[in-house]
Design an enzyme around this catalytic site. Sequence first.
Site, PDB file in Angstrom:
ATOM      1  N   ASP A  71      38.163  27.432 -70.575  1.00 28.66           N
ATOM      2  CA  ASP A  71      36.436  28.177 -71.247  1.00 28.66           C
ATOM      3  C   ASP A  71      36.632  28.521 -72.036  1.00 28.66           C
ATOM      4  O   ASP A  71      37.475  29.368 -72.883  1.00 28.66           O
ATOM      5  CB  ASP A  71      35.865  28.568 -70.205  1.00 28.66           C
ATOM      6  CG  ASP A  71      36.178  30.124 -69.784  1.00 28.66           C
ATOM      7  OD1 ASP A  71      37.350  30.041 -69.395  1.00 28.66           O
ATOM      8  OD2 ASP A  71      35.027  31.036 -69.661  1.00 28.66           O
ATOM      9  N   ASP A 103      41.827  30.646 -78.307  1.00 25.74           N
ATOM     10  CA  ASP A 103      41.364  31.557 -77.529  1.00 25.74           C
ATOM     11  C   ASP A 103      40.709  31.027 -76.228  1.00 25.74           C
ATOM     12  O   ASP A 103      39.986  30.687 -76.338  1.00 25.74           O
ATOM     13  CB  ASP A 103      40.935  32.753 -77.560  1.00 25.74           C
ATOM     14  CG  ASP A 103      40.321  33.656 -76.496  1.00 25.74           C
ATOM     15  OD1 ASP A 103      40.989  33.945 -75.414  1.00 25.74           O
ATOM     16  OD2 ASP A 103      39.676  34.435 -76.876  1.00 25.74           O
ATOM     17  N   GLU A 137      36.546  32.999 -68.061  1.00 29.08           N
ATOM     18  CA  GLU A 137      36.948  33.856 -68.009  1.00 29.08           C
ATOM     19  C   GLU A 137      35.803  34.455 -69.708  1.00 29.08           C
ATOM     20  O   GLU A 137      35.397  35.780 -69.529  1.00 29.08           O
ATOM     21  CB  GLU A 137      38.438  34.021 -68.986  1.00 29.08           C
ATOM     22  CG  GLU A 137      38.823  35.351 -69.541  1.00 29.08           C
ATOM     23  CD  GLU A 137      38.300  35.918 -70.735  1.00 29.08           C
ATOM     24  OE1 GLU A 137      39.040  37.303 -70.900  1.00 29.08           O
ATOM     25  OE2 GLU A 137      38.198  35.670 -71.263  1.00 29.08           O
ATOM     26  N   GLU A 138      35.130  33.747 -70.400  1.00 30.46           N
ATOM     27  CA  GLU A 138      34.155  34.084 -71.626  1.00 30.46           C
ATOM     28  C   GLU A 138      33.006  33.795 -70.855  1.00 30.46           C
ATOM     29  O   GLU A 138      32.491  34.625 -71.373  1.00 30.46           O
ATOM     30  CB  GLU A 138      34.567  32.825 -72.854  1.00 30.46           C
ATOM     31  CG  GLU A 138      36.146  32.498 -72.957  1.00 30.46           C
ATOM     32  CD  GLU A 138      36.445  33.573 -73.967  1.00 30.46           C
ATOM     33  OE1 GLU A 138      35.793  34.508 -73.879  1.00 30.46           O
ATOM     34  OE2 GLU A 138      37.084  34.077 -74.788  1.00 30.46           O
ATOM     35  N   GLU A 166      46.018  35.058 -73.365  1.00 27.66           N
ATOM     36  CA  GLU A 166      45.139  35.961 -73.995  1.00 27.66           C
ATOM     37  C   GLU A 166      46.473  35.797 -75.471  1.00 27.66           C
ATOM     38  O   GLU A 166      47.187  36.605 -75.482  1.00 27.66           O
ATOM     39  CB  GLU A 166      44.675  37.536 -73.945  1.00 27.66           C
ATOM     40  CG  GLU A 166      43.641  37.268 -72.509  1.00 27.66           C
ATOM     41  CD  GLU A 166      42.190  36.248 -72.886  1.00 27.66           C
ATOM     42  OE1 GLU A 166      42.399  35.694 -73.789  1.00 27.66           O
ATOM     43  OE2 GLU A 166      41.900  35.673 -71.882  1.00 27.66           O
ATOM     44  N   HIS A 352      37.175  33.284 -81.346  1.00 29.82           N
ATOM     45  CA  HIS A 352      35.608  33.432 -81.368  1.00 29.82           C
ATOM     46  C   HIS A 352      35.086  33.465 -82.138  1.00 29.82           C
ATOM     47  O   HIS A 352      33.502  33.775 -82.424  1.00 29.82           O
ATOM     48  CB  HIS A 352      35.194  35.090 -80.666  1.00 29.82           C
ATOM     49  CG  HIS A 352      35.162  35.153 -79.444  1.00 29.82           C
ATOM     50  ND1 HIS A 352      35.244  36.172 -78.532  1.00 29.82           N
ATOM     51  CD2 HIS A 352      36.619  34.296 -78.424  1.00 29.82           C
ATOM     52  CE1 HIS A 352      35.295  36.002 -77.083  1.00 29.82           C
ATOM     53  NE2 HIS A 352      36.340  35.190 -77.248  1.00 29.82           N
TER      54      HIS A 352
END
Length: 379
Positions: A71, A103, A137-138, A166, A352
């Site tokens: 994700d 990511d 995870e997000e 990561e 992000h």
Amino acid sequence: MTALTPTLELACDLIRRPSVTPVDEGCQELMMRRLAAVGFTLEPMRIEEVDNFWAHRGGDGPVLCFAGHTDVVPTGPLQSWQHQPFDALIDEQGMLCGRGAADMKGSLASMIIAVERFVVDHPNHKGAITFLITSDEEGPAHHGTKAVVERLRERGERLDWCIVGEPSSTTLVGDVVKNGRRGSLGCTLTVRGKQGHVAYPHLARNPIHLAAPALAELAAEHWDNGNAYFPPTSFQVSNLNAGTGATNVIPGELKAVFNFRFSTESTVEGLQQRVRAILDKHGLDYELDWALSGLPFLTQPGDLLDAVAASIRSVTGRETTPSTSGGTSDGRFIATLGTQVVELGPVNATIHQIDERVLASDLDVLTEIYYQTLVNLLA
């Protein structure tokens, strides 16, 4: 245009699937298909709305797990992107652009390609190779790695070492690896007063005025000194809310949201007790609603860190720096199994962000580091 390497081909295929958390969009199916072709036993685990899978290849002996998530975070405004976030293209500077490039779909592609190559080169490798992949995870992270780990714990699965993909690197691939993370303890504090007219303060109790000295003391408190692996525990207020919307009304209630990022020098119970003591000292009428996101964990120097450091050295010629900085990761759940956990992935400078990107050639370097780590531990 130069032909894409196997790692970049797979990374692009994954990025082009718009798997905004918790949606997977077929990323895991693609990964499982590749793993099945090289002898992995697959176990999809859909828990609530979250897709996860566990894959296993090998027999008795030490177990090395590759962990990660398919994700990604939302894109933000599409018009702000130089290239569309799910186009997965390599620009003139050699950067692989797209949401998840850093990511962490780049890492997932590197893991798969490294493992495919390793099992061909070493079909009778020692121990076992496993994958623990989630699409949560997000997001809230309730039905992803945390839930899968509980299932693995219940049936006594062994995980000796785990590499989480990561994006750990700061400037160059492998310059930093994460060998631990601070714990995260959040809280919503409600301070009750008495609503009234601002012109008659003697008939009211202003919760903002009442709470301010206590919040100032909490912010100034020295919680611990940290240690050789962790910085001192930090306290941060992230939100304050009070008021009715009218300028002539003393509010009846204040809410403050705060968070501890805490080291192994502090405990959840100790932090909670010290917060209550400060609030009680100021005579507040209050409630605390605590939320523990994860406990701190640390992987001491040993087999896994040594193998990873040696791989980075042999592939890049540089020494890596272990670090516990940054936010939380799913490593916090895996570490509860007694597993040595290291986070190793590409440069994290754009994670992000709008125009997330990673140097395309770095993913091939990462693939080689993962491969060499497999050799060091299981060949």
